[in-house]
Scaffold this motif. Structure first.
Motif, PDB file in Angstrom:
ATOM      1  N   THR A   1       0.814  -1.208   0.000  1.00  0.00           N
ATOM      2  CA  THR A   1       0.000   0.000   0.000  1.00  0.00           C
ATOM      3  C   THR A   1       0.851   1.262   0.000  1.00  0.00           C
ATOM      4  OG1 THR A   1      -1.708   1.232   1.194  1.00  0.00           O
ATOM      5  CG2 THR A   1      -0.163  -0.030   2.518  1.00  0.00           C
ATOM      6  N   GLU A   2       0.300   2.313  -0.635  1.00  0.00           N
ATOM      7  CA  GLU A   2       0.958   3.605  -0.622  1.00  0.00           C
ATOM      8  C   GLU A   2       0.733   4.335   0.694  1.00  0.00           C
ATOM      9  OE1 GLU A   2       1.009   7.741  -3.299  1.00  0.00           O
ATOM     10  OE2 GLU A   2      -0.601   6.267  -3.540  1.00  0.00           O
ATOM     11  N   ARG A   3      -0.300   3.947   1.423  1.00  0.00           N
ATOM     12  CA  ARG A   3      -0.676   4.650   2.646  1.00  0.00           C
ATOM     13  C   ARG A   3       0.455   4.576   3.669  1.00  0.00           C
ATOM     14  NH1 ARG A   3      -2.845   3.582   7.606  1.00  0.00           N
ATOM     15  NH2 ARG A   3      -2.852   1.336   7.186  1.00  0.00           N
ATOM     16  N   GLN A   4       0.912   5.758   4.085  1.00  0.00           N
ATOM     17  CA  GLN A   4       2.000   5.816   5.052  1.00  0.00           C
ATOM     18  C   GLN A   4       1.466   5.558   6.462  1.00  0.00           C
ATOM     19  OE1 GLN A   4       5.353   6.434   4.475  1.00  0.00           O
ATOM     20  NE2 GLN A   4       4.944   6.351   2.275  1.00  0.00           N
ATOM     21  N   ALA A   5       2.124   4.665   7.191  1.00  0.00           N
ATOM     22  CA  ALA A   5       1.757   4.377   8.580  1.00  0.00           C
ATOM     23  C   ALA A   5       3.030   4.131   9.369  1.00  0.00           C
ATOM     24  CB  ALA A   5       0.835   3.160   8.659  1.00  0.00           C
ATOM     25  N   PRO A   6       3.070   4.552  10.634  1.00  0.00           N
ATOM     26  CA  PRO A   6       4.259   4.320  11.469  1.00  0.00           C
ATOM     27  C   PRO A   6       4.319   2.862  11.907  1.00  0.00           C
ATOM     28  CG  PRO A   6       2.529   5.324  12.769  1.00  0.00           C
ATOM     29  CD  PRO A   6       2.010   5.269  11.361  1.00  0.00           C
ATOM     30  N   PRO A   7       5.433   2.446  12.507  1.00  0.00           N
ATOM     31  CA  PRO A   7       5.543   1.054  12.961  1.00  0.00           C
ATOM     32  C   PRO A   7       4.447   0.642  13.944  1.00  0.00           C
ATOM     33  CG  PRO A   7       7.711   2.048  12.892  1.00  0.00           C
ATOM     34  CD  PRO A   7       6.725   3.156  12.646  1.00  0.00           C
ATOM     35  N   ALA A   8       4.104   1.513  14.894  1.00  0.00           N
ATOM     36  CA  ALA A   8       3.058   1.165  15.860  1.00  0.00           C
ATOM     37  C   ALA A   8       1.686   1.373  15.222  1.00  0.00           C
ATOM     38  CB  ALA A   8       3.188   2.040  17.105  1.00  0.00           C
ATOM     39  N   PRO A   9       0.731   0.462  15.494  1.00  0.00           N
ATOM     40  CA  PRO A   9       0.821  -0.667  16.435  1.00  0.00           C
ATOM     41  C   PRO A   9       1.125  -2.007  15.785  1.00  0.00           C
ATOM     42  CG  PRO A   9      -1.454  -0.302  15.879  1.00  0.00           C
ATOM     43  CD  PRO A   9      -0.667   0.712  15.084  1.00  0.00           C
ATOM     44  N   ASP A  10       1.162  -2.080  14.439  1.00  0.00           N
ATOM     45  CA  ASP A  10       1.299  -3.398  13.817  1.00  0.00           C
ATOM     46  C   ASP A  10       2.196  -3.390  12.584  1.00  0.00           C
ATOM     47  OD1 ASP A  10      -0.343  -1.971  12.153  1.00  0.00           O
ATOM     48  OD2 ASP A  10      -1.965  -3.444  12.088  1.00  0.00           O
ATOM     49  N   GLY A  11       3.150  -2.484  12.520  1.00  0.00           N
ATOM     50  CA  GLY A  11       4.094  -2.471  11.420  1.00  0.00           C
ATOM     51  C   GLY A  11       3.893  -1.295  10.474  1.00  0.00           C
ATOM     52  N   ALA A  12       4.999  -0.747   9.992  1.00  0.00           N
ATOM     53  CA  ALA A  12       4.946   0.407   9.096  1.00  0.00           C
ATOM     54  C   ALA A  12       4.445   0.009   7.715  1.00  0.00           C
ATOM     55  CB  ALA A  12       6.335   1.040   8.984  1.00  0.00           C
ATOM     56  N   SER A  13       3.917   0.975   6.988  1.00  0.00           N
ATOM     57  CA  SER A  13       3.497   0.746   5.605  1.00  0.00           C
ATOM     58  C   SER A  13       3.785   1.987   4.778  1.00  0.00           C
ATOM     59  CB  SER A  13       2.011   0.382   5.533  1.00  0.00           C
ATOM     60  OG  SER A  13       1.203   1.493   5.902  1.00  0.00           O
ATOM     61  N   GLY A  14       3.775   1.822   3.459  1.00  0.00           N
ATOM     62  CA  GLY A  14       4.063   2.905   2.532  1.00  0.00           C
ATOM     63  C   GLY A  14       5.072   2.446   1.497  1.00  0.00           C
ATOM     64  N   TRP A  15       5.280   3.249   0.474  1.00  0.00           N
ATOM     65  CA  TRP A  15       6.259   2.915  -0.556  1.00  0.00           C
ATOM     66  C   TRP A  15       7.618   3.506  -0.194  1.00  0.00           C
ATOM     67  CZ3 TRP A  15       2.600   4.847  -4.990  1.00  0.00           C
ATOM     68  CH2 TRP A  15       1.583   3.895  -5.192  1.00  0.00           C
ATOM     69  N   PRO A  16       8.691   2.737  -0.313  1.00  0.00           N
ATOM     70  CA  PRO A  16      10.011   3.301  -0.079  1.00  0.00           C
ATOM     71  C   PRO A  16      10.383   4.255  -1.213  1.00  0.00           C
ATOM     72  CG  PRO A  16      10.225   1.077  -0.930  1.00  0.00           C
ATOM     73  CD  PRO A  16       8.754   1.303  -0.682  1.00  0.00           C
ATOM     74  N   ALA A  17      11.089   5.312  -0.893  1.00  0.00           N
ATOM     75  CA  ALA A  17      11.481   6.298  -1.894  1.00  0.00           C
ATOM     76  C   ALA A  17      12.870   6.827  -1.577  1.00  0.00           C
ATOM     77  CB  ALA A  17      10.476   7.444  -1.940  1.00  0.00           C
ATOM     78  N   VAL A  18      13.653   7.079  -2.620  1.00  0.00           N
ATOM     79  CA  VAL A  18      14.959   7.713  -2.475  1.00  0.00           C
ATOM     80  C   VAL A  18      15.062   8.837  -3.490  1.00  0.00           C
ATOM     81  CG1 VAL A  18      16.081   5.611  -1.638  1.00  0.00           C
ATOM     82  CG2 VAL A  18      16.105   6.123  -4.082  1.00  0.00           C
ATOM     83  N   THR A  19      15.792   9.861  -3.136  1.00  0.00           N
ATOM     84  CA  THR A  19      16.027  10.994  -4.028  1.00  0.00           C
ATOM     85  C   THR A  19      17.503  11.045  -4.380  1.00  0.00           C
ATOM     86  OG1 THR A  19      14.195  12.237  -3.052  1.00  0.00           O
ATOM     87  CG2 THR A  19      15.829  13.490  -4.281  1.00  0.00           C
ATOM     88  N   VAL A  20      17.809  11.179  -5.683  1.00  0.00           N
ATOM     89  CA  VAL A  20      19.191  11.175  -6.137  1.00  0.00           C
ATOM     90  C   VAL A  20      19.451  12.375  -7.051  1.00  0.00           C
ATOM     91  CG1 VAL A  20      19.403   8.666  -5.963  1.00  0.00           C
ATOM     92  CG2 VAL A  20      18.656   9.697  -8.117  1.00  0.00           C
ATOM     93  N   GLN A  21      20.700  12.727  -7.181  1.00  0.00           N
ATOM     94  CA  GLN A  21      21.135  13.782  -8.087  1.00  0.00           C
ATOM     95  C   GLN A  21      21.928  13.148  -9.227  1.00  0.00           C
ATOM     96  OE1 GLN A  21      20.516  17.053  -8.006  1.00  0.00           O
ATOM     97  NE2 GLN A  21      19.419  17.092  -6.036  1.00  0.00           N
ATOM     98  N   VAL A  22      21.561  13.489 -10.462  1.00  0.00           N
ATOM     99  CA  VAL A  22      22.242  12.959 -11.642  1.00  0.00           C
ATOM    100  C   VAL A  22      22.905  14.112 -12.379  1.00  0.00           C
ATOM    101  CG1 VAL A  22      21.998  11.679 -13.795  1.00  0.00           C
ATOM    102  CG2 VAL A  22      20.574  11.087 -11.823  1.00  0.00           C
ATOM    103  N   ALA A  23      24.173  13.944 -12.680  1.00  0.00           N
ATOM    104  CA  ALA A  23      24.902  14.995 -13.398  1.00  0.00           C
ATOM    105  C   ALA A  23      25.509  14.438 -14.679  1.00  0.00           C
ATOM    106  CB  ALA A  23      26.004  15.562 -12.514  1.00  0.00           C
TER     107      ALA A  23
END
Length: 569
Positions: free
Chosen positions: A547-569
């Motif tokens: 799921t895309e829905r962001q949730a913290p670890p409590a009470p039953d585990g985190a959810s959401g999509w992982p994302a990273v931001t990078v710079q390309v030159a």
């Protein structure tokens, strides 16, 4: 000693710190015989962990990671150092204040020790011995610094005073330069100087040896402090050695692991892409995450270890380590995940485990109708609640004895721990397990449940981007995006990646030996100059997409999509 104003505040603080260090060193030495959990610093830290609200614990784990216990112990020691310094400052004025402070220190330590599971009266000995030695050291150091004062008698005052000035002359000190304090004065005399006795001048009191107060002696204090520090350090070092870790390490190292009756499947070709920066399929023992409540790793002797299975069973079972090793063993590749893991976080790892199937021992005990929870307890008192149906449904839920071909490391549960695929560790992966009570969720609660966490913890379908790292600087052109995804005991069927919220693209997947492990994935990307955001999502074998829905670890585990931001030159 009533008052001592010849010792400056800094010297009192130094004496207090040294006495505190000696108290802890002696306590460590005695705890080496009684058990590391009786060391008052550990007991206070453990009590603090138990009393700390769940949000604060989450913050500590997220902020300090696996160093949270080191930070807590360091914080306890800093607080104790401040208290010890204050005790020393107070004791320079009245030693009784110092003794009272140390006694209060001891009361807190004793109370903390007695709150630990299975604590007995003998467990307070390290704290009591430490406080007594600290008190003796404090008084000794202050006396060396010049803190002894007796009560001058009238006779001594008369014999040591200059009674007045002779006619036509000033006052003269007694032979040897000693003068007595003025009546009613603290540490000073009024000497009559000049003709006619005009011009009173105060001078510091210096008494005859044995007659009371003398001046501050810096050298004697420093040498006493040096000696106290040496004794404190030696006591602490010896106490750690007496703790028995070396002996247990030798015992562990000499263990001959039996061959599994059911060996793990050979890893299929293509299990590991071997991409630099990508998590390897098998996590090395020294790299495997550790999250637990133990401030000091329990040192459990396998020769004394027992596992008790009781509660809602027909035949309670108690088994020794040797008996456990003689049972048919199963080997399996299983990924473990901590419920504290944030999206994209590090608290997940995969290993090859060896152990006895939990279901086999539960069948030996005979589960009674209505039982739905296994309340397992570790050697240090931690508990977790595991659903019975998950353990009994045929998956490789193990009382594990080995990890990646060697006996369990101490930090990961030696001699025996639980490993249950598909459940977060807080409801399944009890380390140093010694007791399993078959019960019901509506009758018992495990450690984390009253602290706001869900009673049952099935693992959510998740993924992580390992390369490139967030914030990385890349060259334009073809590059690889790669990571891992997991849906333990269901399996990962697909991973998709998108850049800058564009179209989702299917990543290629590595092979896996079964549904209980994570799965590597990778995608080639033609990077263009600029800043880019990369996201990933996994879909499990049951068709559920992360799921895309962001949730913290409590009470039953985190959810959401992982994302990273990078710079390309």
């Amino acid at each position: 000693m009533q008052k001592n104003e010849t010792v400056p505040a800094w010297a009192g603080a130094l004496a207090g710190l040294t006495a505190g260090a000696l108290a802890l060193g002696i306590a460590q030495l005695v705890a080496g015989l009684a058990g590391p959990e009786t060391f008052p610093v550990v007991a206070v830290g453990d009590a603090a962990v138990d009393l700390t609200p769940a949000p604060v614990k989450d913050f500590a784990i997220n902020t300090f990671g696996e160093n949270d216990k080191t930070v807590l112990i360091g914080g306890v020691l800093v607080v104790l150092a401040g208290i010890a310094a204050l005790i020393g400052v107070l004791a320079r004025r009245r030693l009784a204040y110092g003794y009272a402070g140390l006694a209060l220190f001891g009361v807190v330590g004793v109370a903390a020790v007695l709150t630990r599971p299975g604590a007995g009266a003998a467990d307070v000995l390290p704290t009591v011995a430490g406080v007594l030695c600290g008190g003796l050291a404090l008084g000794w150091l202050l006396r060396r610094a010049g803190g002894g004062r007796g009560t001058a008698t009238a006779g001594s005052e008369a014999g040591g005073a200059v009674a007045g000035a002779e006619a036509g002359g000033g006052a003269a000190p007694e032979a040897g330069g000693e003068v007595a304090p003025e009546a009613g004065g603290e540490g000073a005399v009024s000497e009559v100087g000049g003709a006619g006795g005009a011009g009173a001048v105060e001078r510091p009191a210096v008494m005859r040896a044995g007659a009371g107060e003398r001046g501050f002696d810096r050298r004697r204090l420093i040498t006493g402090v040096a000696g106290g520090i040496v004794v404190a350090g030696a006591s602490a070092a010896l106490g750690r050695q007496l703790g028995g870790r070396r002996e247990l390490a030798a015992t562990r190292g000499n263990l001959a692991l039996p061959r599994p009756a059911t060996p793990a499947r050979p890893l299929p070709p293509g299990t590991d892409f071997r991409i630099p920066g990508l998590s390897p399929f098998i996590t090395k023992n020294q790299d495997f995450y550790r999250v637990d409540t133990a401030l000091v790793v329990p040192q459990v002797d396998p020769r004394a270890w027992r596992l008790r299975i009781h509660g809602m069973v027909d035949r309670p079972v108690e088994i020794t380590y040797a008996e456990l090793l003689n049972l048919p063993l199963t080997e399996a590749d299983i990924t473990l995940t901590c419920v504290s893991n944030e999206v994209g976080g590090p608290y997940v790892g995969n290993a090859r485990w060896l152990g006895v199937r939990m279901a086999d021992l539960l069948r030996r005990a005979g589960l009674q109708p209505g039982a739905d929870m296994l309340l397992s307890t570790s050697d240090d008192g931690f508990t977790c609640g595991t659903p019975v149906d998950v353990v009994m449904d045929g998956r490789d839920a193990l009382f594990a004895i080995a990890m990646n071909g060697e006996a369990l490391p101490f930090e990961h549960g030696f001699p025996v721990r639980q490993v249950v695929p598909g459940l977060y560790g807080y409801v399944s992966a009890t380390k140093w397990v010694v007791d399993v009570k078959v019960t019901r969720f509506d009758r018992d609660q495990a450690y984390w449940t009253p602290r706001g966490w869900a009673a049952k913890g099935p693992i959510k379908t998740e993924s992580r981007i390992d390369v490139p790292k967030s914030g990385a600087s890349l060259k334009a052109g073809r590059t690889t995006i790669a990571g891992v995804a997991w849906a333990q005991h269901t399996g990962v069927d697909a991973v998709e990646v998108r850049v800058d919220r564009g179209e989702w693209r299917q990543a290629r997947l590595a092979a896996v030996p079964g549904p209980d492990t994570w799965r590597q994935w990778a995608l080639d990307w033609d990077a263009t100059p600029g800043e880019h955001t990369i996201e990933a999502r996994a879909t499990d074998a049951a068709g559920h997409t992360q799921t895309e829905r962001q949730a913290p670890p409590a009470p039953d585990g985190a959810s959401g999509w992982p994302a990273v931001t990078v710079q390309v030159a």
